[in-house]
Design an enzyme around this catalytic site. Structure first.
Site, mmCIF file in Angstrom:
data_model
loop_
_atom_site.group_PDB
_atom_site.id
_atom_site.type_symbol
_atom_site.label_atom_id
_atom_site.label_comp_id
_atom_site.label_asym_id
_atom_site.label_seq_id
_atom_site.Cartn_x
_atom_site.Cartn_y
_atom_site.Cartn_z
ATOM 1 N N ASP A 1 0.835 -1.208 0.000
ATOM 2 C CA ASP A 1 0.000 0.000 0.000
ATOM 3 C C ASP A 1 0.867 1.255 0.000
ATOM 4 O OD1 ASP A 1 -2.359 1.399 0.010
ATOM 5 O OD2 ASP A 1 -2.657 1.260 2.178
ATOM 6 N N ASN B 1 -10.518 -2.929 -6.534
ATOM 7 C CA ASN B 1 -9.690 -1.970 -7.273
ATOM 8 C C ASN B 1 -10.260 -1.612 -8.645
ATOM 9 O OD1 ASN B 1 -6.494 -3.234 -6.015
ATOM 10 N ND2 ASN B 1 -7.832 -1.627 -5.206
#
Length: 260
Positions: free
Chosen positions: A29, A77
């Site tokens: 991340d 996503n």
């Protein structure tokens, strides 16, 4: 206490000092924030992150990790801007075209969990080629979670088991942890399916739908380092923390009982 381990430049020495997790999972991340801090487009962060994947893969392999699972693209996503999603779908193509020879050289085998058939055709081909080209690897497994969602995985496993019951292959009373684990996407990892250590970069403190069943007793480690900046030394720091932890899996051990 972490000062016990200070020979990070020599991974073989570090390996002798630490308790190396057999299976490490990483939520990679912070790519977008890394780029934003540099006044660059988000895709620049993703491109740099690809190089980090290469470095951490080799470092984990050198340390003796048996499985490295990387959360590359989640089912959620797809909601990102289309230009970013398109770039992310191109990344596996570029990554594998460049990195597969080094994976073969290091005896690393590529595996993928997630809905590969839901990816663009070019990405599917790159993924399947990488799997086929590294299938002879007997060293570390580099396992990508690609178009993966943990809740979807559990739902699909439940459907598969329900079908077995409907077909008369098993009865409801036969269903146990072993049968359920075999229906999950990590079944091919066998006894290594559950991560020993899960790392999340960028300072966020959640699992984000990543391996929720497998991570029931996984040790969690969170760091503020953004993924594009992540290094082998950062990986060693996480393993240092893991080494000093007392894993009891809901039970007690002699050390705990003697101190209580």
């Amino acid at each position: 206490m972490l000062a016990l381990f200070k020979t990070k430049t020599n991974l073989s020495t570090v390996q002798a000092q630490l308790k190396i997790p057999e299976h490490i999972a990483i939520i990679m991340d912070g790519n977008g924030r890394w780029a934003k801090r540099r006044l660059m487009p988000r895709i620049a962060g993703h491109k740099t992150a690809m190089n980090t994947v290469k470095k951490i893969t080799i470092a984990a392999n050198d340390l003796g990790v048996k499985v490295l699972t990387l959360y590359a693209f989640s089912t959620e996503n797809w909601s990102r801007p289309s230009d970013e999603v398109n770039f992310l779908m191109q990344l596996p193509i570029d990554f594998f075209n460049d990195f597969v020879p080094e994976l073969v050289k290091n005896n690393i085998q590529v595996q993928v969990m997630g809905n590969v058939d839901g990816l663009p055709k070019g990405t599917q081909i790159a993924v399947k080629n990488a799997i086929n080209q590294t299938v002879q690897g007997t060293g570390m497994i580099l396992n990508f979670a690609l178009n993966y969602g943990g809740q979807v995985e559990i739902i699909e496993a439940t459907k598969a088991i329900a079908q077995q019951v409907a077909d008369g292959e098993i009865s409801p009373s036969d269903i146990d942890a072993n049968i359920f684990s075999k229906a999950l996407q990590t079944a091919n990892l066998g006894i290594l399916a559950a991560p020993d250590l899960m790392i999340r970069t960028s300072g966020e403190l959640r699992l984000s739908n990543f391996m929720p069943y497998q991570a029931a007793y996984t040790e969690l480690y969170f760091t503020d380092v953004l993924w594009p900046d992540y290094t082998a030394d950062n990986l060693v720091e996480a393993i240092e923390s893991f080494t000093l932890r007392d894993r009891r899996f809901g039970g007690l051990n002699d050390k705990y009982e003697s101190e209580s």
